[in-house]
Design an enzyme around this catalytic site. Structure first.
Site, PDB file in Angstrom:
ATOM      1  N   HIS A   1       2.019  13.280  25.966  1.00 45.58           N
ATOM      2  CA  HIS A   1       2.687  12.964  27.261  1.00 45.58           C
ATOM      3  C   HIS A   1       3.436  11.349  26.858  1.00 45.58           C
ATOM      4  O   HIS A   1       2.989  10.760  26.127  1.00 45.58           O
ATOM      5  CB  HIS A   1       1.728  12.722  28.343  1.00 45.58           C
ATOM      6  CG  HIS A   1       0.475  11.786  28.233  1.00 45.58           C
ATOM      7  ND1 HIS A   1      -0.584  11.885  27.138  1.00 45.58           N
ATOM      8  CD2 HIS A   1       0.369  10.569  28.508  1.00 45.58           C
ATOM      9  CE1 HIS A   1      -1.380  10.594  27.451  1.00 45.58           C
ATOM     10  NE2 HIS A   1      -0.858   9.823  28.150  1.00 45.58           N
TER      11      HIS A   1
ATOM     12  N   GLU B   1      -1.663 -13.737  13.507  1.00 45.47           N
ATOM     13  CA  GLU B   1      -0.407 -13.021  14.100  1.00 45.47           C
ATOM     14  C   GLU B   1      -0.383 -13.590  15.601  1.00 45.47           C
ATOM     15  O   GLU B   1       0.610 -14.107  16.088  1.00 45.47           O
ATOM     16  CB  GLU B   1      -0.311 -11.498  14.262  1.00 45.47           C
ATOM     17  CG  GLU B   1       0.008 -10.754  13.011  1.00 45.47           C
ATOM     18  CD  GLU B   1      -1.258 -10.798  12.034  1.00 45.47           C
ATOM     19  OE1 GLU B   1      -1.300  -9.963  11.087  1.00 45.47           O
ATOM     20  OE2 GLU B   1      -2.484 -11.158  12.335  1.00 45.47           O
TER      21      GLU B   1
ATOM     22  N   LYS C   1       0.826  -1.263  -0.098  1.00 47.73           N
ATOM     23  CA  LYS C   1       0.116   0.095   0.023  1.00 47.73           C
ATOM     24  C   LYS C   1       0.713   1.069  -0.125  1.00 47.73           C
ATOM     25  O   LYS C   1       2.075   1.181   0.523  1.00 47.73           O
ATOM     26  CB  LYS C   1      -0.870   0.086   1.216  1.00 47.73           C
ATOM     27  CG  LYS C   1      -1.914  -0.968   1.102  1.00 47.73           C
ATOM     28  CD  LYS C   1      -2.769  -0.944   2.493  1.00 47.73           C
ATOM     29  CE  LYS C   1      -3.995  -1.791   2.456  1.00 47.73           C
ATOM     30  NZ  LYS C   1      -4.931  -1.605   3.736  1.00 47.73           N
TER      31      LYS C   1
END
Length: 331
Positions: free
Chosen positions: A166, A308, A22
């Protein structure tokens, strides 16, 4: 044709599925552009009472009021681990456990709600790194802690619950498995080759020049050879350094590289959510010849799914060489 690639450090395999390749604009990932509308934010100036008392603060030049800070470090209001108590290790047959002892801190990187680590000025980005360094040096004095993981979740889909920029630090009584795998692999490589595997990686990448995203005299940003996700980028000191710290008493060059990489993420990936993790040597052996501290950056562009989780393989639709071409454009 797709490729199987092996990570040279810990031997993890990934699938580079080029047939799924992509362009950056093809990824479906929610942009993390900050909202400029009103709303309560506990990290904004004036709301200091809404966080636990600060551990460290950097003040704006010439000012010393409670809201005149440029950076704050505060305990996490909802910590993953508690700093009080003892470990009290125990076991139940094959099961082991200990008390959840540690420290969990927040680095509020800027008083300006609209800024990010990529868009703040260079001095402010350096201050973030100095805050990391200061907290690491302080937390390692506690003998209960073996490691401090510094990380940043930018954007809701990357795990952030608050938009205001943060970072976080979690001090742990054990060395994380992923860090331990890197350390052990690096130690074994050094035992055979009498060289640091990361130093060899840097040397090879500088010669090949196919995956270098950005570099200066002190640091190298590279697309990982076997990336778990599209545009996975590593930032590594060019000279051997086993534990995180300033180079020549300065973080200027490191801040430059971090902001260059994150700036390109924002430019070509439309301000993506991302994760940032710092891997450094465990406290037990901070200064050594075999391990090399580094930063890993992961834009959140794909999802981890059944294959996965079940296999331990990652499927990546973008080769690191293609990612590097996109990242270099405009730098």
């Amino acid at each position: 044709m797709s490729e199987l690639r092996k990570d040279p450090i810990i031997g993890r395999w990934v699938i580079i599925s080029t047939e799924r390749g992509k362009r950056p604009s093809d990824f479906i990932s929610p942009s993390h552009k900050r909202k400029k509308t009103g709303g309560f934010c506990p990290f904004c100036p004036g709301n200091e009472s809404k966080t636990p008392p600060e551990i460290v603060s950097f003040k704006q030049p010439g000012k010393n009021g409670p809201s005149d800070w440029s950076l704050r470090v505060v305990p996490n209001k909802f910590p993953a681990l508690q700093i009080e108590g003892s470990l009290d290790r125990s076991s139940e047959g094959i099961f082991g456990k200990m008390n959840g002892i540690g420290a969990h801190e927040i680095v509020v990187e800027s008083p300006d709600h609209s800024l990010s680590l990529a868009s703040m000025d260079k001095k402010s980005a350096e201050d973030v790194l100095w805050a990391f360094n200061s907290r690491l040096n302080d937390l390692k004095k506690d003998p209960r802690f073996k490691y401090v993981l510094v990380f940043k979740n930018e954007g809701e889909s990357a795990g952030a619950t608050l938009e205001h920029t943060h970072s976080q630090l979690i001090a742990l009584p054990i060395v994380p498995k992923r860090v331990q795998e890197e350390v052990e692999s690096a130690r074994k490589y050094f035992g055979f080759m009498e060289k640091c595997i990361y130093c060899d990686l840097i040397e090879q990448e500088l010669v090949a020049n196919k995956r270098i995203v950005y570099k200066n005299d002190s640091y190298l940003a590279i697309s990982a050879y076997a990336p778990r996700v599209p545009f996975e980028t590593w930032i590594i000191p060019k000279h051997h350094e086993s534990s995180f710290g300033p180079r020549n008493n300065s973080f200027t060059a490191l801040a430059e590289v971090i902001q260059a990489v994150l700036g390109q993420f924002d430019k070509i990936l439309d301000v993506p959510p991302y994760n940032f993790v710092l891997h450094t040597s465990p406290f037990v052996d901070e200064h050594n010849l075999y391990y090399h501290w580094h930063i890993e950056l992961f834009p959140k562009l794909t999802r981890t799914a059944g294959f996965e989780w079940g296999s331990g393989f990652y499927i990546n639709p973008t080769s690191p060489e293609d990612a590097t071409k996109y990242m270099r454009n405009g730098l």
